[in-house]
Design a protein around this motif. Structure first.
Motif, PDB file in Angstrom:
ATOM      1  N   ALA A  63       0.832  -1.203   0.000  1.00 23.26           N
ATOM      2  CA  ALA A  63       0.000   0.000   0.000  1.00 23.26           C
ATOM      3  C   ALA A  63       0.871   1.259   0.000  1.00 23.26           C
ATOM      4  O   ALA A  63       0.559   2.228  -0.699  1.00 23.26           O
ATOM      5  CB  ALA A  63      -0.941  -0.008   1.210  1.00 23.26           C
ATOM      6  N   ALA A  64       1.968   1.252   0.762  1.00 27.87           N
ATOM      7  CA  ALA A  64       2.864   2.404   0.805  1.00 27.87           C
ATOM      8  C   ALA A  64       3.496   2.648  -0.565  1.00 27.87           C
ATOM      9  O   ALA A  64       3.601   3.803  -1.013  1.00 27.87           O
ATOM     10  CB  ALA A  64       3.937   2.185   1.866  1.00 27.87           C
ATOM     11  N   ARG A  65       3.912   1.580  -1.233  1.00 29.07           N
ATOM     12  CA  ARG A  65       4.483   1.709  -2.586  1.00 29.07           C
ATOM     13  C   ARG A  65       3.454   2.292  -3.547  1.00 29.07           C
ATOM     14  O   ARG A  65       3.759   3.183  -4.344  1.00 29.07           O
ATOM     15  CB  ARG A  65       4.961   0.352  -3.103  1.00 29.07           C
ATOM     16  N   PHE A  66       2.223   1.774  -3.468  1.00 24.44           N
ATOM     17  CA  PHE A  66       1.155   2.274  -4.323  1.00 24.44           C
ATOM     18  C   PHE A  66       0.959   3.770  -4.101  1.00 24.44           C
ATOM     19  O   PHE A  66       0.858   4.546  -5.052  1.00 24.44           O
ATOM     20  CB  PHE A  66      -0.161   1.531  -4.053  1.00 24.44           C
ATOM     21  N   GLY A  67       0.909   4.171  -2.829  1.00 18.09           N
ATOM     22  CA  GLY A  67       0.730   5.579  -2.513  1.00 18.09           C
ATOM     23  C   GLY A  67       1.837   6.438  -3.085  1.00 18.09           C
ATOM     24  O   GLY A  67       1.583   7.492  -3.675  1.00 18.09           O
ATOM     25  N   ALA A  68       3.074   5.993  -2.906  1.00 18.64           N
ATOM     26  CA  ALA A  68       4.214   6.749  -3.409  1.00 18.64           C
ATOM     27  C   ALA A  68       4.188   6.862  -4.936  1.00 18.64           C
ATOM     28  O   ALA A  68       4.500   7.908  -5.503  1.00 18.64           O
ATOM     29  CB  ALA A  68       5.520   6.096  -2.951  1.00 18.64           C
ATOM     30  N   GLU A  69       3.782   5.782  -5.606  1.00 24.64           N
ATOM     31  CA  GLU A  69       3.766   5.765  -7.073  1.00 24.64           C
ATOM     32  C   GLU A  69       2.601   6.548  -7.656  1.00 24.64           C
ATOM     33  O   GLU A  69       2.661   6.987  -8.804  1.00 24.64           O
ATOM     34  CB  GLU A  69       3.715   4.320  -7.574  1.00 24.64           C
ATOM     35  N   HIS A  70       1.514   6.696  -6.883  1.00 27.03           N
ATOM     36  CA  HIS A  70       0.294   7.308  -7.428  1.00 27.03           C
ATOM     37  C   HIS A  70      -0.115   8.595  -6.717  1.00 27.03           C
ATOM     38  O   HIS A  70      -1.220   9.098  -6.936  1.00 27.03           O
ATOM     39  CB  HIS A  70      -0.855   6.296  -7.377  1.00 27.03           C
TER      40      HIS A  70
END
Length: 105
Positions: A63-70
């Motif tokens: 979820a953290a990666r998704f947030g950072a990417e989007h």
């Protein structure tokens, strides 16, 4: 200049889109919980502990990666997943501690 009625119509259209997304989001959450029930049944049948801290970490990191990417706030996603994980753990506890599906009939 936009008239009030055309502005209201435009807003109503966007709100209708948002309502459809909300239904999809709720359906997805229900599907996620249903899968967690299946996981809990498997854990019960195979004597696997309910709590799997490493798995929680994987979910939160994704979820953290998704947030950072989007461009989605990481604190928001952390809080959201804390709630989702809390609920799925509650459901898993109920399933693991409850009667087996074969015993319930």
């Amino acid at each position: 200049m936009t008239t009030t009625s055309s502005a209201e119509a435009g807003l109503a259209g966007m709100r209708a889109e948002l309502d459809l997304i909300d239904v999809q989001l709720l359906d997805t959450l229900k599907t996620r919980i249903d899968i967690c029930v299946r996981i809990a049944e498997f854990k019960r049948e195979h004597d696997v502990p309910m709590m799997q801290p490493h798995r929680i970490g994987i979910v939160q990191q994704r979820a953290a990666r998704f947030g950072a990417e989007h461009g989605v706030d990481g604190t928001f996603l952390r809080r959201l997943y804390d709630l989702i994980i809390e609920e799925t753990c509650r459901v898993e506890d109920l399933v693991i501690d409850g009667p087996a599906m074969d015993d319930a009939s």
